[in-house]
Design an enzyme around this catalytic site. Structure first.
Site, PDB file in Angstrom:
ATOM      1  N   LEU A 132       0.918  -1.110   0.222  1.00 53.46           N
ATOM      2  CA  LEU A 132       0.176  -0.186   0.314  1.00 53.46           C
ATOM      3  C   LEU A 132       1.373   1.414  -0.105  1.00 53.46           C
ATOM      4  O   LEU A 132       1.996   1.701   0.372  1.00 53.46           O
ATOM      5  CB  LEU A 132      -0.785  -0.127   1.231  1.00 53.46           C
ATOM      6  CG  LEU A 132      -2.195  -1.123   1.194  1.00 53.46           C
ATOM      7  CD1 LEU A 132      -2.506  -1.182   2.667  1.00 53.46           C
ATOM      8  CD2 LEU A 132      -3.184  -1.071   0.560  1.00 53.46           C
ATOM      9  N   ASP A 133       0.550   2.305  -0.672  1.00 53.56           N
ATOM     10  CA  ASP A 133       1.394   3.244  -0.896  1.00 53.56           C
ATOM     11  C   ASP A 133       0.963   3.751   0.565  1.00 53.56           C
ATOM     12  O   ASP A 133       0.678   3.888   1.272  1.00 53.56           O
ATOM     13  CB  ASP A 133       0.965   4.524  -2.019  1.00 53.56           C
ATOM     14  CG  ASP A 133      -0.058   5.245  -2.055  1.00 53.56           C
ATOM     15  OD1 ASP A 133      -0.537   5.334  -0.706  1.00 53.56           O
ATOM     16  OD2 ASP A 133      -1.253   5.101  -2.986  1.00 53.56           O
ATOM     17  N   TYR A 134       2.290   5.602   0.880  1.00 53.59           N
ATOM     18  CA  TYR A 134       2.535   5.775   1.725  1.00 53.59           C
ATOM     19  C   TYR A 134       0.908   6.804   2.435  1.00 53.59           C
ATOM     20  O   TYR A 134       0.918   6.308   3.580  1.00 53.59           O
ATOM     21  CB  TYR A 134       3.124   6.785   1.369  1.00 53.59           C
ATOM     22  CG  TYR A 134       3.678   7.593   2.229  1.00 53.59           C
ATOM     23  CD1 TYR A 134       4.529   7.064   3.667  1.00 53.59           C
ATOM     24  CD2 TYR A 134       3.872   9.399   2.559  1.00 53.59           C
ATOM     25  CE1 TYR A 134       5.259   7.929   4.564  1.00 53.59           C
ATOM     26  CE2 TYR A 134       4.957  10.112   4.345  1.00 53.59           C
ATOM     27  CZ  TYR A 134       4.452   9.096   4.960  1.00 53.59           C
ATOM     28  OH  TYR A 134       5.520   9.948   6.106  1.00 53.59           O
TER      29      TYR A 134
END
Length: 228
Positions: free
Chosen positions: A99-101
């Protein structure tokens, strides 16, 4: 045993990633630089980035509700919080299905390298479901566009499954894993994502697990992943 399988069984990464690391000269066997396709036995000493690795006999499997501003990586040169930091374990753990930041939600964490191919390989077409909150009402035309695929980074996405939760909130499921894919799909259509949360991976659901909390996967969930 093939070296790439040994590294995967040790929980370091997938076989494909292991081959990349071997090509980059990051793997040694008995103090000699490794080569693609070589065989290793139980008496060989394998090191990745200088750290000795060995096959795990006990695997651990967890589900974490990842908060925003947390990295899905084994390390971060900027010192940001890692998803694996939330898990209380003595094992060397890795995230599967990144999952991105700024995206929160369901992430699988384990030391079983083979899980990578079950969860992330495109051939599995494993749908991941997200809840996206938008800055304005979504139109019917744009819902249809998402269902048929939109062009991002010069290439059309595979059709998504989309349901309206409210005028400014949708549930969207995709099986591709392109970088920041959902954000780019909606930005292409003119929307700003106010929040994005993954709530389901295949048949695994986040349920009532609170942000920043984790739990071990059940035996049925582990069996499900291994049989994908």
């Amino acid at each position: 045993m093939r070296l790439n399988k040994f590294i995967a069984d040790a929980g370091v990464c997938s076989r494909r990633k292991a081959d990349e690391m071997i090509k980059e000269g990051r793997v040694t066997v008995n103090k000699q630089e490794a080569v693609i396709g070589m065989e290793v036995s139980s008496g060989d000493v394998v090191r990745v980035d200088g750290e000795k690795v060995k096959i795990n006999t006990n695997y651990e499997y967890y589900m974490l509700n990842k908060p925003k501003r947390v990295i899905c990586s084994s390390e971060d040169k900027f010192g940001r919080k890692l998803a694996i930091d939330y898990i209380k374990s003595k094992k060397r753990l890795y995230t599967y299905g990144r999952l991105d930041y700024m995206t929160e939600g369901l992430i699988i964490i384990s030391n079983d390298g083979d899980i990578y191919n079950h969860v992330m390989h495109p051939s599995k077409k494993l749908y991941k479901s997200y809840i996206a909150k938008l800055d304005k009402d979504i139109t019917d035309d744009h819902l249809e566009a998402l269902k048929h695929g939109v062009v991002i980074d010069g290439r059309r996405t595979a059709p998504a499954k989309v349901k309206i939760v409210s005028k400014r909130e949708i549930r969207i499921a995709i099986f591709e894993g392109r970088n920041r894919q959902i954000r780019k799909m909606l930005e292409t259509l003119g929307y700003e994502i106010k929040s994005l949360k993954r709530v389901k991976v295949g048949e695994l659901t986040l349920g009532s697990l609170e942000v920043g909390h984790y739990r071990p996967l059940t035996e049925d969930e582990i069996k499900y992943l291994k049989n994908l």
